[in-house]
Design an enzyme around this catalytic site. Structure first.
Site, PDB file in Angstrom:
ATOM      1  N   ASP A  25     -15.677  12.571  -2.003  1.00  0.00           N
ATOM      2  CA  ASP A  25     -15.097  11.269  -1.639  1.00  0.00           C
ATOM      3  C   ASP A  25     -15.895  10.631  -0.502  1.00  0.00           C
ATOM      4  O   ASP A  25     -17.045  11.018  -0.212  1.00  0.00           O
ATOM      5  CB  ASP A  25     -13.606  11.447  -1.306  1.00  0.00           C
ATOM      6  CG  ASP A  25     -12.768  10.230  -1.665  1.00  0.00           C
ATOM      7  OD1 ASP A  25     -12.761   9.276  -0.869  1.00  0.00           O
ATOM      8  OD2 ASP A  25     -12.150  10.215  -2.743  1.00  0.00           O
ATOM      9  N   ASP A  26     -15.298   9.690   0.165  1.00  0.00           N
ATOM     10  CA  ASP A  26     -15.917   8.882   1.215  1.00  0.00           C
ATOM     11  C   ASP A  26     -16.580   9.769   2.291  1.00  0.00           C
ATOM     12  O   ASP A  26     -16.063  10.836   2.613  1.00  0.00           O
ATOM     13  CB  ASP A  26     -14.783   8.054   1.848  1.00  0.00           C
ATOM     14  CG  ASP A  26     -15.287   6.907   2.682  1.00  0.00           C
ATOM     15  OD1 ASP A  26     -16.510   6.801   2.865  1.00  0.00           O
ATOM     16  OD2 ASP A  26     -14.446   6.118   3.144  1.00  0.00           O
ATOM     17  N   CYS A  40     -10.080   2.391  -8.174  1.00  0.00           N
ATOM     18  CA  CYS A  40      -9.228   2.688  -7.031  1.00  0.00           C
ATOM     19  C   CYS A  40      -9.258   1.449  -6.142  1.00  0.00           C
ATOM     20  O   CYS A  40     -10.283   0.778  -6.053  1.00  0.00           O
ATOM     21  CB  CYS A  40      -9.798   3.902  -6.301  1.00  0.00           C
ATOM     22  SG  CYS A  40      -8.895   4.336  -4.805  1.00  0.00           S
ATOM     23  N   LYS A  62     -15.788   7.283  -8.664  1.00  0.00           N
ATOM     24  CA  LYS A  62     -14.549   6.650  -8.181  1.00  0.00           C
ATOM     25  C   LYS A  62     -14.952   5.351  -7.490  1.00  0.00           C
ATOM     26  O   LYS A  62     -15.629   5.368  -6.461  1.00  0.00           O
ATOM     27  CB  LYS A  62     -13.851   7.598  -7.208  1.00  0.00           C
ATOM     28  CG  LYS A  62     -12.571   7.046  -6.584  1.00  0.00           C
ATOM     29  CD  LYS A  62     -11.914   8.124  -5.729  1.00  0.00           C
ATOM     30  CE  LYS A  62     -10.743   7.609  -4.923  1.00  0.00           C
ATOM     31  NZ  LYS A  62     -10.225   8.632  -3.990  1.00  0.00           N
ATOM     32  N   TRP A  63     -14.578   4.223  -8.082  1.00  0.00           N
ATOM     33  CA  TRP A  63     -14.975   2.888  -7.593  1.00  0.00           C
ATOM     34  C   TRP A  63     -13.823   2.338  -6.758  1.00  0.00           C
ATOM     35  O   TRP A  63     -12.809   1.914  -7.297  1.00  0.00           O
ATOM     36  CB  TRP A  63     -15.261   1.985  -8.793  1.00  0.00           C
ATOM     37  CG  TRP A  63     -15.732   0.600  -8.473  1.00  0.00           C
ATOM     38  CD1 TRP A  63     -15.096  -0.343  -7.712  1.00  0.00           C
ATOM     39  CD2 TRP A  63     -16.936  -0.023  -8.924  1.00  0.00           C
ATOM     40  NE1 TRP A  63     -15.825  -1.502  -7.661  1.00  0.00           N
ATOM     41  CE2 TRP A  63     -16.961  -1.342  -8.395  1.00  0.00           C
ATOM     42  CE3 TRP A  63     -18.002   0.400  -9.732  1.00  0.00           C
ATOM     43  CZ2 TRP A  63     -18.001  -2.229  -8.661  1.00  0.00           C
ATOM     44  CZ3 TRP A  63     -19.029  -0.492  -9.993  1.00  0.00           C
ATOM     45  CH2 TRP A  63     -19.030  -1.790  -9.455  1.00  0.00           C
ATOM     46  N   ASP A  64     -14.016   2.317  -5.446  1.00  0.00           N
ATOM     47  CA  ASP A  64     -12.924   1.954  -4.547  1.00  0.00           C
ATOM     48  C   ASP A  64     -13.036   0.497  -4.084  1.00  0.00           C
ATOM     49  O   ASP A  64     -14.100  -0.146  -4.231  1.00  0.00           O
ATOM     50  CB  ASP A  64     -12.927   2.900  -3.340  1.00  0.00           C
ATOM     51  CG  ASP A  64     -11.533   3.138  -2.779  1.00  0.00           C
ATOM     52  OD1 ASP A  64     -10.641   2.307  -3.029  1.00  0.00           O
ATOM     53  OD2 ASP A  64     -11.344   4.149  -2.082  1.00  0.00           O
ATOM     54  N   ASN A  70     -11.119  -1.429  -0.708  1.00  0.00           N
ATOM     55  CA  ASN A  70     -10.111  -1.124   0.309  1.00  0.00           C
ATOM     56  C   ASN A  70      -9.663  -2.279   1.193  1.00  0.00           C
ATOM     57  O   ASN A  70      -9.219  -2.038   2.311  1.00  0.00           O
ATOM     58  CB  ASN A  70     -10.616   0.012   1.194  1.00  0.00           C
ATOM     59  CG  ASN A  70     -10.347   1.356   0.552  1.00  0.00           C
ATOM     60  OD1 ASN A  70      -9.269   1.574   0.022  1.00  0.00           O
ATOM     61  ND2 ASN A  70     -11.320   2.246   0.576  1.00  0.00           N
ATOM     62  N   TRP A 120       0.859  -1.184   0.000  1.00  0.00           N
ATOM     63  CA  TRP A 120       0.000   0.000   0.000  1.00  0.00           C
ATOM     64  C   TRP A 120       0.903   1.244   0.000  1.00  0.00           C
ATOM     65  O   TRP A 120       1.898   1.300   0.709  1.00  0.00           O
ATOM     66  CB  TRP A 120      -0.903   0.004   1.251  1.00  0.00           C
ATOM     67  CG  TRP A 120      -1.663   1.284   1.362  1.00  0.00           C
ATOM     68  CD1 TRP A 120      -2.759   1.655   0.654  1.00  0.00           C
ATOM     69  CD2 TRP A 120      -1.355   2.382   2.234  1.00  0.00           C
ATOM     70  NE1 TRP A 120      -3.150   2.922   1.010  1.00  0.00           N
ATOM     71  CE2 TRP A 120      -2.303   3.396   1.979  1.00  0.00           C
ATOM     72  CE3 TRP A 120      -0.346   2.622   3.177  1.00  0.00           C
ATOM     73  CZ2 TRP A 120      -2.297   4.621   2.642  1.00  0.00           C
ATOM     74  CZ3 TRP A 120      -0.328   3.837   3.843  1.00  0.00           C
ATOM     75  CH2 TRP A 120      -1.311   4.820   3.573  1.00  0.00           C
ATOM     76  N   ARG A 141      -9.605  -2.723   7.821  1.00  0.00           N
ATOM     77  CA  ARG A 141     -10.200  -1.383   7.867  1.00  0.00           C
ATOM     78  C   ARG A 141     -11.617  -1.484   8.436  1.00  0.00           C
ATOM     79  O   ARG A 141     -12.536  -0.869   7.932  1.00  0.00           O
ATOM     80  CB  ARG A 141     -10.222  -0.733   6.481  1.00  0.00           C
ATOM     81  CG  ARG A 141     -10.074   0.772   6.529  1.00  0.00           C
ATOM     82  CD  ARG A 141     -10.429   1.426   5.207  1.00  0.00           C
ATOM     83  NE  ARG A 141     -10.161   2.854   5.258  1.00  0.00           N
ATOM     84  CZ  ARG A 141     -10.720   3.753   4.490  1.00  0.00           C
ATOM     85  NH1 ARG A 141     -11.599   3.400   3.570  1.00  0.00           N
ATOM     86  NH2 ARG A 141     -10.426   5.025   4.604  1.00  0.00           N
ATOM     87  N   ASP A 168      -2.267   5.799  -3.081  1.00  0.00           N
ATOM     88  CA  ASP A 168      -2.680   6.716  -2.013  1.00  0.00           C
ATOM     89  C   ASP A 168      -1.522   7.599  -1.579  1.00  0.00           C
ATOM     90  O   ASP A 168      -1.719   8.537  -0.809  1.00  0.00           O
ATOM     91  CB  ASP A 168      -3.185   5.927  -0.797  1.00  0.00           C
ATOM     92  CG  ASP A 168      -4.674   5.621  -0.907  1.00  0.00           C
ATOM     93  OD1 ASP A 168      -5.333   6.176  -1.808  1.00  0.00           O
ATOM     94  OD2 ASP A 168      -5.178   4.826  -0.091  1.00  0.00           O
TER      95      ASP A 168
HETATM   96  C1  GLA Z   1      -9.041   4.730  -0.218  1.00  0.00           C
HETATM   97  C2  GLA Z   1      -8.722   5.560  -1.431  1.00  0.00           C
HETATM   98  C3  GLA Z   1      -8.612   7.020  -1.050  1.00  0.00           C
HETATM   99  C4  GLA Z   1      -9.924   7.454  -0.404  1.00  0.00           C
HETATM  100  C5  GLA Z   1     -10.250   6.555   0.772  1.00  0.00           C
HETATM  101  C6  GLA Z   1     -11.629   6.849   1.316  1.00  0.00           C
HETATM  102  O1  GLA Z   1      -7.975   4.692   0.659  1.00  0.00           O
HETATM  103  O2  GLA Z   1      -7.559   5.113  -2.056  1.00  0.00           O
HETATM  104  O3  GLA Z   1      -8.329   7.808  -2.172  1.00  0.00           O
HETATM  105  O4  GLA Z   1     -10.943   7.429  -1.363  1.00  0.00           O
HETATM  106  O5  GLA Z   1     -10.220   5.192   0.420  1.00  0.00           O
HETATM  107  O6  GLA Z   1     -11.945   6.040   2.382  1.00  0.00           O
END
Ligand code: GLA
Length: 702
Positions: free
Chosen positions: A332-333, A489, A442-444, A446, A171, A409, A511
């Site tokens: 974003d989030d 993402c 933005k499709w994340d 994590n 990461w 997470r 990131d």
């Molecule tokens: C991931 C993404 C970040 C952001 C966070 C939000 O880490 O890579 O860019 O969007 O999630 O929780």
């Protein structure tokens, strides 16, 4: 072009030739283009370069196929059945793959005692040096067979004197170029995380004095690349495909299994290899309305606010972004459910009315009224245990009944192998896009996979069935919203691979937004992927990941190596910083076509790393050179540019100084980076890089 003469099949791209002997499933030659005619028999007699292996048949190398066959053994004897040249590309059901005008060679082999068939496909496009390869097994027997491994591609490379180049990391440290001398035995790199991973990208290279062989996989899940060095046999077997880790796939009579598509390419050196891979990805992987369209300059609020925002805060960021010249604002989030931290609400894709000041549509409309497009963050494959979705559908989560699942997470994953879950995700995420009118998503993703389980799904099939479910979902959503720009993402660049690029024209590279770190992350990424797919943002200082402080100009210069965005709170910046950003965005828009769609080359000098992006007609170029470290009494660093027209004359501007020089001198001479190491900022902070941008314009044709 594919030509067949008896059992010999010759595949030519613009710059390479592959000659296959279909009856013995070998190839006689792969490398630089052979322009002479001839029957290639001069190449016969070398140790066999197999396209498929023969375990239990005195082939003791790593096999491309491990099959528990219908007659109960692991043996198979694939006999050549036919070679067919098709005018169209073969579809790979359920999986993304390359596309375009070209021809496909289909080779069919049959295991006569069981009637199990193996197909290998080679697709060549008229304008590409990369060759797409895939494999398929069809169970023609009357009994179940079990696949333990089916690699997409096998290539026995001539010789053993290779340097193996992989792109490894973690990461925030994705795709660092790693070089190893090939030793006797097996070297493999892989992912067991249910994602292509931050740790090892499926793009790999093997280099020796003949040139560079490169391979990639159009797949986003577990993968494995194997190099087996057979010194006495004088060859190196290469295999790439789905990782056979925990893989065991049952095939009933008449069922088939398709391995994902692999890509192979040869070039005489790394620069031309990257150019060929960039062209292939840009033309035959990336698709849709945004393929060739200039990408907007965006402002994203993540590093500016994290979860701590309300409508007023977002609107003030968007207003400042607009004044600076941005075109897209990305929320974003933190906008949904009760999401004030990363401990809850994933899966609850309904608006947090309080934080959005009355709902997403309201906020999005206000942002659009400012003259900005609106973008939204989602993480569709995840579920928080503290969510309404989990409370109502605990069985949607990927976990094994009776066991405590591993949390990462604080979250679990959805069981995307389940059709009900797939439908839920398609419905809720489509609704987010439709009700906000988002122009960008933005499709994340994590976390990595653990606790793989789905009711009714054989454990050995789970990883791949998840991927089939994921691709089904993402393709349905992308198809529903053809005008939306999707950026992938995965905690940064944890799933930046050719599978995902078939759906997302761009990907968040990492990131880590520190310019120093980005220099190597983007450099590593650029070996196999073009700059058009790399999201690159300017963020605040000290940098949130490393604590380094870099000048705003250096942060911008580095971000010009990809698709530019800003990820900070502009309301916290000084007037002079804001006006510098306005200037940067205006500059970027002027040179955007070159920067995003030109030909990009890596630049190296002693202690110096950078890139040059040259327009297709070689009339305009932007170069960025970064001095990574300053030491007393070091000689003045120098750089050689690349990709220019050697016989044209260019005007070169940097630091307010303009000079004229020939393209050849700029490429073959050593251009001094005078004064770069004397920068005042370098005195203030040792973590910073010293960066300079050059604008290069043709003034006289060659
Ligand atoms: C991931 C993404 C970040 C952001 C966070 C939000 O880490 O890579 O860019 O969007 O999630 O929780």
């Amino acid at each position: 072009m594919i030509k067949k003469k008896g059992h010999l099949i010759r595949i030519d791209t613009a710059n390479t030739t592959l000659v296959i002997r279909a009856d013995t499933a070998e190839y006689l030659y792969y490398g630089r283009k052979i322009s002479s005619a001839g029957d290639f028999s001069v190449c016969e007699g070398a140790s066999p370069r197999r396209l498929l292996s023969r375990p239990q048949r005195a082939d003791y190398g790593e096999p491309n196929l491990i099959l528990c066959n219908a007659d109960g053994g692991f043996t198979y004897d694939f006999t050549f059945s036919r070679a067919r040249i098709a005018a169209e590309k073969n579809e790979i059901p359920g999986l993304p793959s390359s596309y375009g005008e070209g021809k496909t060679l289909e080779l069919k082999y049959v295991d006569l005692p069981t009637k199990v068939c193996l197909y290998i496909y080679y697709t060549v496009y008229d304008d590409s040096d990369a060759i797409a390869v895939s494999s398929k097994i069809v169970n023609g027997s009357k009994k179940e067979i079990r696949l333990r491994r089916l690699m997409s591609l096998q290539m026995d490379l001539p010789g053993t004197d290779y340097k193996i180049v992989t792109f490894e990391g973690s990461w925030a440290r994705e795709r660092r170029k790693t070089v190893r001398e090939l030793e006797s035995g097996v070297f493999s790199t892989d992912s067991k995380r249910g994602m292509s991973s931050h740790q090892s990208n499926p793009f790999v290279m093997a280099e020796n004095e003949r040139g560079v062989y490169a391979f990639n996989l159009v797949y986003s899940g577990n993968h494995k690349e194997i190099f087996e060095c057979d010194r006495p046999g004088g060859k190196t077997r290469f295999l790439t495909g789905i990782n056979d880790y925990m893989f065991d796939w049952a095939l009933a009579p008449s069922e088939e299994f398709c391995a994902p598509e692999a890509v192979m390419c040869f070039a005489p050196d790394e620069d031309s290899l990257s150019a060929r891979m960039h062209a292939f990805v840009s033309e035959h992987i990336v698709r849709g309305k945004w393929k060739k369209r200039e990408r907007p300059v965006l402002f994203n609020n993540w590093e500016g606010t994290y979860f701590d925002f309300n409508e007023e805060k977002i609107l003030s960021i968007a207003a400042a972004a607009k004044r600076a010249g941005a075109e897209l604002f990305v929320l974003d989030d933190g906008w949904f459910g009760r999401r004030d931290s990363d401990t809850c609400s994933l899966g609850d894709w309904y608006d947090n009315v309080e934080k959005t000041g009355g709902g997403l549509k309201n906020l999005a409309d206000k942002i659009r009224a400012m003259g900005l497009s609106f973008g939204i963050w989602v993480e569709p494959e995840m579920i928080s245990e503290d969510s309404d979705l989990y409370r109502s559908h605990p069985n949607f989560a990927m976990k094994i009944p009776g066991r405590t699942p591993e949390r990462m997470r604080h979250q679990l994953m959805l069981n995307m192998a389940d059709e009900r879950v797939q439908n839920y995700v398609v419905r809720t995420i489509s609704d987010v896009i439709a009700r906000s009118g988002a122009e960008y998503v933005k499709w994340d993703f994590n976390r990595s996979m653990t606790d793989c389980y789905g009711k009714g799904i054989a454990p050995g099939e789970y990883f791949h069935r998840y991927m089939l479910g994921y691709y089904r979902v993402v393709s349905r959503i992308v198809k529903k919203f053809p005008f939306v720009l999707f950026e992938g993402c995965a905690g940064g660049g944890g799933r930046l691979d050719l599978g995902n690029l078939c759906y997302f024209p761009q990907y968040w590279t990492s990131d880590d937004t520190d310019a120093r770190e980005r220099v190597s992350i983007q450099e590593g990424t650029s070996y196999g992927y073009p700059q058009t797919v790399m999201g690159a943002h300017v963020s605040a200082c000290p940098n949130h990941q490393t604590g380094n402080t870099n000048p705003l100009s250096a942060r911008f210069n580095v971000a010009c190596g990809g698709v530019l965005g800003y990820e900070l709170d502009p309301t916290k910046l000084s007037e002079s910083e804001l006006s510098e950003i306005s200037g940067q965005i205006a500059f970027y828009k002027e040179y955007r076509k070159v920067l995003q769609f030109g030909d990009q080359y890596r630049l190296y000098g002693k202690n110096v790393v950078g890139f040059i992006t040259v327009s297709k007609d070689k009339s305009t170029a932007v170069a960025v050179v970064n001095l990574m470290e300053r030491r007393p009494c070091d000689p003045v660093p120098t750089v050689r540019f690349k990709g220019l027209n050697p016989s044209a004359a260019y005007e070169v501007s940097a630091c307010g100084k303009t000079q004229v020089a020939g393209g050849d001198l700029l490429m073959y001479g050593d251009i001094p980076l005078e004064g770069l190491a004397d920068s005042k900022v370098a005195d203030a902070n040792s973590g910073c890089i010293m960066s300079r941008m050059y604008i290069i314009k043709k003034v006289k044709n060659g």
